[in-house]
Design a protein around this motif. Sequence first.
Motif, PDB file in Angstrom:
ATOM      1  N   PRO A   7       0.806  -1.224   0.000  1.00 26.73           N
ATOM      2  CA  PRO A   7       0.000   0.000   0.000  1.00 26.73           C
ATOM      3  C   PRO A   7       0.840   1.276   0.000  1.00 26.73           C
ATOM      4  N   VAL A   8       1.974   1.269   0.702  1.00 27.63           N
ATOM      5  CA  VAL A   8       2.845   2.450   0.721  1.00 27.63           C
ATOM      6  C   VAL A   8       3.380   2.713  -0.687  1.00 27.63           C
ATOM      7  N   LEU A   9       3.819   1.655  -1.369  1.00 29.83           N
ATOM      8  CA  LEU A   9       4.309   1.818  -2.744  1.00 29.83           C
ATOM      9  C   LEU A   9       3.193   2.255  -3.684  1.00 29.83           C
ATOM     10  N   ALA A  10       1.986   1.732  -3.492  1.00 30.31           N
ATOM     11  CA  ALA A  10       0.856   2.141  -4.335  1.00 30.31           C
ATOM     12  C   ALA A  10       0.553   3.622  -4.139  1.00 30.31           C
ATOM     13  N   GLY A  11       0.558   4.070  -2.892  1.00 32.28           N
ATOM     14  CA  GLY A  11       0.305   5.487  -2.611  1.00 32.28           C
ATOM     15  C   GLY A  11       1.405   6.379  -3.147  1.00 32.28           C
ATOM     16  N   ALA A  12       2.665   5.973  -2.942  1.00 29.01           N
ATOM     17  CA  ALA A  12       3.789   6.769  -3.444  1.00 29.01           C
ATOM     18  C   ALA A  12       3.788   6.801  -4.965  1.00 29.01           C
ATOM     19  N   THR A  68     -11.796  10.933  -6.777  1.00 27.82           N
ATOM     20  CA  THR A  68     -10.869  10.243  -5.870  1.00 27.82           C
ATOM     21  C   THR A  68     -11.619   9.639  -4.690  1.00 27.82           C
ATOM     22  N   VAL A  69     -12.531  10.385  -4.107  1.00 30.18           N
ATOM     23  CA  VAL A  69     -13.314   9.871  -2.975  1.00 30.18           C
ATOM     24  C   VAL A  69     -14.162   8.683  -3.422  1.00 30.18           C
ATOM     25  N   ALA A  70     -14.760   8.765  -4.607  1.00 34.50           N
ATOM     26  CA  ALA A  70     -15.564   7.649  -5.120  1.00 34.50           C
ATOM     27  C   ALA A  70     -14.702   6.404  -5.308  1.00 34.50           C
ATOM     28  N   ALA A  71     -13.501   6.572  -5.866  1.00 37.78           N
ATOM     29  CA  ALA A  71     -12.603   5.427  -6.051  1.00 37.78           C
ATOM     30  C   ALA A  71     -12.200   4.835  -4.705  1.00 37.78           C
ATOM     31  N   MET A  72     -11.914   5.680  -3.730  1.00 40.02           N
ATOM     32  CA  MET A  72     -11.542   5.183  -2.405  1.00 40.02           C
ATOM     33  C   MET A  72     -12.720   4.453  -1.745  1.00 40.02           C
ATOM     34  N   ALA A  73     -13.934   4.917  -1.973  1.00 36.45           N
ATOM     35  CA  ALA A  73     -15.114   4.240  -1.417  1.00 36.45           C
ATOM     36  C   ALA A  73     -15.261   2.853  -2.030  1.00 36.45           C
ATOM     37  N   GLU A  79     -13.190  -5.853  -1.854  1.00 42.14           N
ATOM     38  CA  GLU A  79     -11.872  -6.404  -1.500  1.00 42.14           C
ATOM     39  C   GLU A  79     -10.918  -6.442  -2.680  1.00 42.14           C
ATOM     40  N   SER A  80     -11.383  -6.828  -3.852  1.00 48.38           N
ATOM     41  CA  SER A  80     -10.497  -6.945  -5.016  1.00 48.38           C
ATOM     42  C   SER A  80     -10.028  -5.588  -5.531  1.00 48.38           C
ATOM     43  N   ALA A  81     -10.653  -4.524  -5.094  1.00 49.66           N
ATOM     44  CA  ALA A  81     -10.265  -3.172  -5.511  1.00 49.66           C
ATOM     45  C   ALA A  81      -9.634  -2.395  -4.361  1.00 49.66           C
ATOM     46  N   SER A  82      -9.207  -3.089  -3.308  1.00 48.49           N
ATOM     47  CA  SER A  82      -8.716  -2.413  -2.103  1.00 48.49           C
ATOM     48  C   SER A  82      -7.491  -1.536  -2.366  1.00 48.49           C
ATOM     49  N   VAL A  83      -6.750  -1.784  -3.446  1.00 51.07           N
ATOM     50  CA  VAL A  83      -5.593  -0.942  -3.766  1.00 51.07           C
ATOM     51  C   VAL A  83      -6.016   0.502  -4.040  1.00 51.07           C
ATOM     52  N   LEU A  84      -7.290   0.712  -4.365  1.00 49.30           N
ATOM     53  CA  LEU A  84      -7.762   2.078  -4.629  1.00 49.30           C
ATOM     54  C   LEU A  84      -7.681   2.974  -3.396  1.00 49.30           C
ATOM     55  N   VAL A  85      -7.681   2.389  -2.212  1.00 52.40           N
ATOM     56  CA  VAL A  85      -7.575   3.216  -1.000  1.00 52.40           C
ATOM     57  C   VAL A  85      -6.189   3.853  -0.905  1.00 52.40           C
ATOM     58  N   PRO A  86      -5.091   3.077  -0.930  1.00 46.88           N
ATOM     59  CA  PRO A  86      -3.785   3.754  -0.867  1.00 46.88           C
ATOM     60  C   PRO A  86      -3.497   4.602  -2.106  1.00 46.88           C
ATOM     61  N   VAL A  87      -3.998   4.197  -3.262  1.00 51.11           N
ATOM     62  CA  VAL A  87      -3.837   5.035  -4.454  1.00 51.11           C
ATOM     63  C   VAL A  87      -4.552   6.361  -4.223  1.00 51.11           C
ATOM     64  N   GLY A  88      -5.745   6.314  -3.671  1.00 48.47           N
ATOM     65  CA  GLY A  88      -6.491   7.536  -3.369  1.00 48.47           C
ATOM     66  C   GLY A  88      -5.780   8.404  -2.356  1.00 48.47           C
ATOM     67  N   VAL A  89      -5.099   7.779  -1.403  1.00 45.52           N
ATOM     68  CA  VAL A  89      -4.323   8.550  -0.424  1.00 45.52           C
ATOM     69  C   VAL A  89      -3.186   9.277  -1.136  1.00 45.52           C
ATOM     70  N   GLY A  90      -2.488   8.589  -2.044  1.00 43.38           N
ATOM     71  CA  GLY A  90      -1.409   9.228  -2.806  1.00 43.38           C
ATOM     72  C   GLY A  90      -1.911  10.375  -3.652  1.00 43.38           C
ATOM     73  N   VAL A  91      -3.053  10.169  -4.304  1.00 40.67           N
ATOM     74  CA  VAL A  91      -3.648  11.226  -5.126  1.00 40.67           C
ATOM     75  C   VAL A  91      -4.050  12.404  -4.248  1.00 40.67           C
ATOM     76  N   THR A  92      -4.612  12.122  -3.082  1.00 33.65           N
ATOM     77  CA  THR A  92      -5.025  13.180  -2.162  1.00 33.65           C
ATOM     78  C   THR A  92      -3.820  13.967  -1.642  1.00 33.65           C
ATOM     79  N   LEU A  93      -2.735  13.263  -1.322  1.00 31.62           N
ATOM     80  CA  LEU A  93      -1.530  13.963  -0.867  1.00 31.62           C
ATOM     81  C   LEU A  93      -0.961  14.847  -1.978  1.00 31.62           C
ATOM     82  N   TYR A  94      -0.991  14.363  -3.217  1.00 25.83           N
ATOM     83  CA  TYR A  94      -0.551  15.193  -4.337  1.00 25.83           C
ATOM     84  C   TYR A  94      -1.460  16.423  -4.451  1.00 25.83           C
ATOM     85  N   GLY A  95      -2.768  16.209  -4.355  1.00 30.32           N
ATOM     86  CA  GLY A  95      -3.718  17.324  -4.436  1.00 30.32           C
ATOM     87  C   GLY A  95      -3.484  18.351  -3.347  1.00 30.32           C
ATOM     88  N   ALA A  96      -3.153  17.879  -2.141  1.00 34.80           N
ATOM     89  CA  ALA A  96      -2.872  18.806  -1.042  1.00 34.80           C
ATOM     90  C   ALA A  96      -1.585  19.586  -1.321  1.00 34.80           C
TER      91      ALA A  96
END
Length: 168
Positions: A7-12, A68-73, A79-96
């Motif tokens: 998840p850390v690598l997915a977010g980064a 991004t929020v929809a993808a994270m939801a 379960e099979s799309a759970s990678v969207l949560v850390p990806v959404g965190v990375g996108v959100t951090l970029y947006g911030a």
Amino acid sequence: MVGVLGPVLAGAGAFVVMEPLTYAAHRWVMHGAGWVLHRSHHRRRRIDSWRDRFEANDWFPVMFATGTVAAMAVGAGVESASVLVPVGVGVTLYGAAYAFVHDVYIHARVGRLPVLAPLERLRDAHAIHHLFGGEPYGMLCPIVPRELRERAAARTTDPLVRRPAPAV
């Protein structure tokens, strides 16, 4: 440890991939079909009240954040799309980071900050974008063609300075 690394690598990775995606959205959407909203950001305008700080261009981050929020939801619920949560965190951090650099630091939409030397190169690059209406379209890693940098250096006005409201 291994369970956390994915998840850390997915977010980064998402954070890093956002710069070229943002470049593409800025160049071909905002300066294309989305110009109807984005042109508000390229106009000089007076800031007379807090309402004047908003522009039609502000709908872009609202739309991007909604996606991004929809993808994270979906990632949180499927379960099979759970990678969207850390990806959404990375996108959100970029947006911030983008919002801080662009709206807070460069355009001073919430008041002027002291000069932060590491961000001045980004401010100068964005000023060139506003000056000529083209490159650079990137924000956190902008590439400014030498010709534009030289043309901008010959100018004496800052395209990012907004006129203050008249004293009453």
